[in-house]
Design an enzyme around this catalytic site. Structure first.
Site, short mmCIF file in Angstrom:
data_model
loop_
_atom_site.label_atom_id
_atom_site.label_comp_id
_atom_site.label_asym_id
_atom_site.label_seq_id
_atom_site.Cartn_x
_atom_site.Cartn_y
_atom_site.Cartn_z
N GLU A 49 0.81 -1.02 0.17
CA GLU A 49 0.22 -0.02 0.05
C GLU A 49 0.88 1.33 0.13
OE1 GLU A 49 -2.77 -0.15 3.32
OE2 GLU A 49 -4.27 -1.36 1.89
N GLU A 91 -6.33 -7.05 -1.39
CA GLU A 91 -6.74 -6.89 0.07
C GLU A 91 -7.95 -5.94 0.12
OE1 GLU A 91 -3.76 -5.58 2.81
OE2 GLU A 91 -5.25 -4.25 3.75
#
Length: 456
Positions: A282, A374
């Site tokens: 991320e 995710e």
């Protein structure tokens, strides 16, 4: 990264949508509706409605149908704007699904209440034209073998993840939490349960780099990742090796570590068909150009050892295609990574990320290969109440677009995103209702439905 509107009287609106619009008067010339009650309880139920346009392309559509029994009412709906007057229900497409090409489909759904009987709706029309197709979704054709047996070495074709038969596939599975904290949850019993009971196609291995992760013991963490890859392979699941960068958010901070790690795991796992590499979890607080620069240095390291495996590239704004930073997918579309056989990560948390995120994903999916490596059923903190309606809207959309996903998390972490209740990982049961949280039960019910992998 770790809105439901209550409907007033008989009106239900698409999640997060602040205003409806009237579609242009474009006639449909044929349609099919598949209506499925996905769950039912005392006085209530949840249903999915798949609308397939069999005629000319439609820009702007309205589906209408009749509730056949008194007391049947829509209470909440998703992926469209819903309203009800008496027994007549009207469903209007929204930004990301309002255009239906010939043969294209839109998946919408709702929860409802009923008294007495709960018969199926009747008299479906699309823009005023009767939908005469079946009301029952045909069951997927089962295929023999594990996901890896059936699909073999995966690759990217166009905007899709494709199997050895060069056909688009969707993988559905679960992600670990940080293996430095919850390694006890990943053992023979839990992976047997994930493969055999959950029917998972993939297992994402989240190896944090900081936060007591890889940087503290590179050899130890590399070895553990390889062990988990082998365990997934033994059970016929794909393994996503996640280089879980989070803090700091600039992946270039870990560039040399990434090169070392991926050189090692790619060389060791190059002969396997089940490995997918996720090179930056991320990225945050950093520009897309910086993320792209990182990717274009790490991918050649992987390709030198493993030229065929799919690589997932994180996107900025916590892998939101920039949406969480006030941008959108255009920055990636206009400046893609200079590499082949890659996909771009998109992450969401259903209670925090709603219509504008779904719209961005839908737009991007027609131009970029996407992988939801995710997502959570709760807020972006990993906590708070599960948002069932938003989660269902997301999963329906991913199914419609054939986008693969991994849920956060297959763990007993003390947060509501976890699939297991506390203490589960001390035992051998990873599947029964007694050990599953609300989020875990929902995800297991979705993942364990039969795959329909095309083989010809």
């Amino acid at each position: 990264m770790k809105r439901l509107f209550a409907l007033l009287a008989t009106f239900a609106t698409v999640l997060g949508l602040t205003a409806a619009f009237s579609p242009p008067a474009v006639a449909a010339t044929g349609c099919k509706v598949d209506y499925t009650v996905t769950s039912q309880w005392t006085g209530g139920f949840q249903a999915g409605v798949k609308i397939t346009n069999l005629g000319a392309p439609v820009t702007g559509w309205t589906l209408a149908f009749t509730m056949p029994a008194a007391g049947q009412k829509v209470t909440q709906g998703w992926n469209a704007t819903w309203s009800q007057s008496g027994s007549a229900v009207t469903v209007v497409g929204v930004d990301w699904n309002r255009t239906l090409a010939t043969g294209a489909a839109a998946d919408v759904g709702f929860t409802g209440t009923f008294t007495g009987a709960n018969p199926k709706p009747t008299a479906f029309t699309l823009n005023g034209v009767a939908c005469t197709g079946s009301l029952e979704e045909p069951p997927p054709v089962p295929v023999d073998g594990t996901p890896v047996d059936v699909n073999g070495q995966l690759h990217v074709c166009g905007v899709n993840l494709c199997n050895q038969h060069n056909r688009p596939v969707q993988l559905r599975g679960m992600s670990t939490h940080g293996i430095q904290w919850f390694d006890r949850c990943y053992n023979a019993a839990s992976l047997d349960a994930l493969a055999d009971d959950w029917k998972s196609d993939l297992f994402r291995i989240a190896m944090y780099v900081q936060e007591d992760g890889y940087e503290t013991d590179p050899a130890g963490f590399t070895g553990r990742v390889n062990d988990l890859v082998d365990m997934a392979e033994d059970r016929g699941m794909y393994a996503v090796i996640d280089f879980h960068t989070l803090t700091p958010g600039d992946p270039n901070f870990n560039l040399e570590r990434a090169k070392t790690f991926f050189a090692s795991v790619a060389a060791r796992n190059a002969g396997k068909k089940n490995v997918i590499y996720e090179i930056a979890n991320e990225p945050n607080g950093v520009s897309w150009s910086a993320v792209k620069n990182y990717a274009e240095q790490v991918i050649p390291v992987i390709r030198a050892a493993d030229p065929d495996a799919v690589v997932i590239v994180g996107t900025r704004g916590w892998s939101s295609l920039g949406v969480s930073d006030g941008s959108n997918e255009s920055e990636v579309v206009n400046n893609p990574v200079n590499a082949s056989n890659i996909m771009y990560a998109f992450h969401f948390y259903a209670a925090s990320h709603k219509d504008n995120y779904r719209a961005a994903l839908s737009r991007a999916a027609s131009q970029l290969p996407l992988f939801v490596s995710e997502f959570g059923t709760v807020s972006a903190t990993g906590g708070g109440a599960m948002d069932r309606t938003s989660t269902t809207a997301w999963l329906d959309l991913l199914d419609q677009l054939k986008i693969s996903y991994a849920n956060w998390t297959y763990s007993e972490a003390p947060e509501s995103s976890a699939a297991f209740k506390p203490g589960t990982c001390n035992g051998s049961d990873y599947s029964s209702s007694g050990v599953l949280t609300e989020s875990g039960a929902l995800l297991k019910s979705r993942i364990s439905t039969p795959d329909s992998f095309p083989t010809s």
